[in-house]
Design an enzyme around this catalytic site. Sequence first.
Site, PDB file in Angstrom:
ATOM      1  CD  GLU A  68      -3.097  -0.978   0.277  1.00 34.04           C
ATOM      2  OE1 GLU A  68      -3.114  -0.007  -0.487  1.00 34.04           O
ATOM      3  OE2 GLU A  68      -3.968  -1.866   0.266  1.00 34.04           O
ATOM      4  NE  ARG A  95      -3.897   2.725  -0.790  1.00 35.21           N
ATOM      5  CZ  ARG A  95      -5.180   2.610  -0.465  1.00 35.21           C
ATOM      6  NH1 ARG A  95      -5.876   3.674  -0.145  1.00 35.21           N
ATOM      7  NH2 ARG A  95      -5.770   1.435  -0.430  1.00 35.21           N
ATOM      8  CG  ASP A 133      -6.245  -7.074  -7.415  1.00 36.68           C
ATOM      9  OD1 ASP A 133      -5.212  -7.420  -6.831  1.00 36.68           O
ATOM     10  OD2 ASP A 133      -7.039  -6.229  -6.947  1.00 36.68           O
ATOM     11  CD  GLU A 147     -11.175  -1.531  -8.592  1.00 33.74           C
ATOM     12  OE1 GLU A 147     -12.336  -1.186  -8.257  1.00 33.74           O
ATOM     13  OE2 GLU A 147     -10.196  -1.436  -7.828  1.00 33.74           O
ATOM     14  CB  THR A 180      -2.175  -1.051  -9.190  1.00 27.66           C
ATOM     15  OG1 THR A 180      -3.423  -1.711  -9.094  1.00 27.66           O
ATOM     16  CG2 THR A 180      -1.602  -0.814  -7.793  1.00 27.66           C
TER      17      THR A 180
HETATM   18  C1  DMJ Z   1      -6.523   0.511  -5.097  1.00 30.97           C
HETATM   19  O1  DMJ Z   1      -5.784   0.761  -3.959  1.00 30.97           O
HETATM   20  C2  DMJ Z   1      -5.708  -0.157  -6.156  1.00 30.97           C
HETATM   21  O2  DMJ Z   1      -6.342  -0.005  -7.386  1.00 30.97           O
HETATM   22  C3  DMJ Z   1      -5.450  -1.615  -5.863  1.00 30.97           C
HETATM   23  O3  DMJ Z   1      -4.738  -2.275  -6.864  1.00 30.97           O
HETATM   24  C4  DMJ Z   1      -6.768  -2.325  -5.669  1.00 30.97           C
HETATM   25  N1  DMJ Z   1      -7.634  -1.670  -4.757  1.00 30.97           N
HETATM   26  C5  DMJ Z   1      -7.754  -0.243  -4.709  1.00 30.97           C
HETATM   27  C6  DMJ Z   1      -8.970   0.341  -5.396  1.00 30.97           C
HETATM   28  O4  DMJ Z   1     -10.089  -0.413  -5.392  1.00 30.97           O
END
Ligand code: DMJ
Length: 542
Positions: A123, A127, A266, A425, A516
């Site tokens: 995370e 982020r 994912d 998403e 992501t």
């Molecule tokens: C985000 O923090 C990122 O996209 C992660 O890969 C998956 N979950 C959240 C958003 O839903």
Amino acid sequence: MLFTKGLLAAVVAYIAFLVYQSHSLDNKRNAIELAFLQSWRDYTRHGWDADVYRPISKAKSNMYGSDSKPLGWIIVDSIDSMLLMYNSSRKNQEHFKTEILRVEDWVSTKLDYDIDVSVSLFETTIRMLGGLLSAFYLSDEMNIGDPSIYLAKATDLANRMLPAFENTATGIPYSSINLHTGVSEKNHVDDGASSTAEFTTLQLEFKYLSAITGDDKYWRAVEKVYKPLYEENNLIDTYKGLAPIYVYPDTASFRGRNVRLGSRGDSFYEYLLKQYLQSHETLYYDLYRKSMEGVKQHLVSKSSPNGLVYIGEREHGLFGPLSSKMDHLVCFMGGLLAMGATEGLHISKAREQAFWDTKREEDWILAEELTYTCYQMYHQIPSGLAPEIVVFNDQISSSTHGWWKSEKGDFYVKPADAHNLQRPETVESIMFLYHLTKDQKYRNWGWEIFQAFQKHSGQSCKPSDAECPYTCISNVLADPPTKADNVESFWLAETLKYLHLLFQDDIDLSSIVFNTEAHPFPIITPEQTKNGTLLNTGWSFD
Ligand code: DMJ
């Protein structure tokens, strides 16, 4: 005479249509910018610099028990959305500029990553490191503020996380790292196993840092995870490129056989393709290709009675039964498959390239079908907001008692899954599909979803309101939907950014790659690297 009367009228009508369209596009972007500014100002006024903010009660706190030092969770994740909106805004440019400079000042004077707490490596990378690096890239491109502030902070943070890759014999990191001591910690649950998606979703960020600093240590560290992951498990032959969602970091072997493209699985698939897009190393495209063939063969199915295409789960391995449950998280797959097929070119142009083949055509069709399904997960819910998880009607599952059933009968929602975290998403995939096709239907879908967020998450705030407490929804099925007292940083970092990009023209998807968490980085070319050489893969199969 050049024009007959009839032709002249048609030309005038067409020009009027174009003017109307561009106005309506401006108005839609403006509405999204206002939603961003309202949500952001609610945070800056009542929750400023806290990592966790509750918009209804206005409560705030920091993560990981550190009261004195925030990680910048919401602030850093939001910077590049403001930079992108600033760059294309017609009406709010000055507002965004003020906020960007306020944030830059905070990053340079207050943000300090010398914190004696153990943070999530994944995370914090996607982020914080991702947010700082894209702020560096975009503030430089847009000539606003001092990009070096972001780069210095990103480098400091990456150096604090780097020991995680040295702390295990395999190079697969434990899930947490102490930013002060550099000591790693295993996951406290799941027998200490790390999530597959977590340690395979660090690479874009560290590789980009290597490219811009000219120091390859970041690149080398993060790519170490792949060789043991693939070789120890015979991932391609035995598992068809579909990795179970837990891995023991000390041995690289899988814990259990649960395969899914939702939580914990994912972004493993996402970063295979995106590493190829980032530096054009074909090894990663080949690995992505194997996985996508596995997905098509083992996970894709269609609902009854209307044939909505979905990606199911194999909880007991590839030869166990296919569960028809699909997380909203899986909805990133439409955009990913579309980008994998086209490499960011318009579909008609992509089909003319030497790389086009039947597999890419299949991927493209699947991308469109999945994006349609994900849109239906909003459209068929009376509030217009999708739940966190749906179960598709596969005519096999027997016990659906107490579950909500969609009007057309294609999917169910269990009461415990009826919340909405303002996730990105679906609008992410819609944004990619729009720019790769220019098909107006995608903009219509995105606009419908945005309006549902405005109405329910934003509690119908007026456009003239300076602030608005946008919040997650605890039950999208209730009438009216019930509100949770929470806002996730990806609402500002991803959902509103992708919606805003959907209503922009001239987006070149072949020159950037989004991490992501929707933080864009430029494609790495020799000209863009600090010492002019292209870094590339340091591993191959034995
Ligand atoms: C985000 O923090 C990122 O996209 C992660 O890969 C998956 N979950 C959240 C958003 O839903």
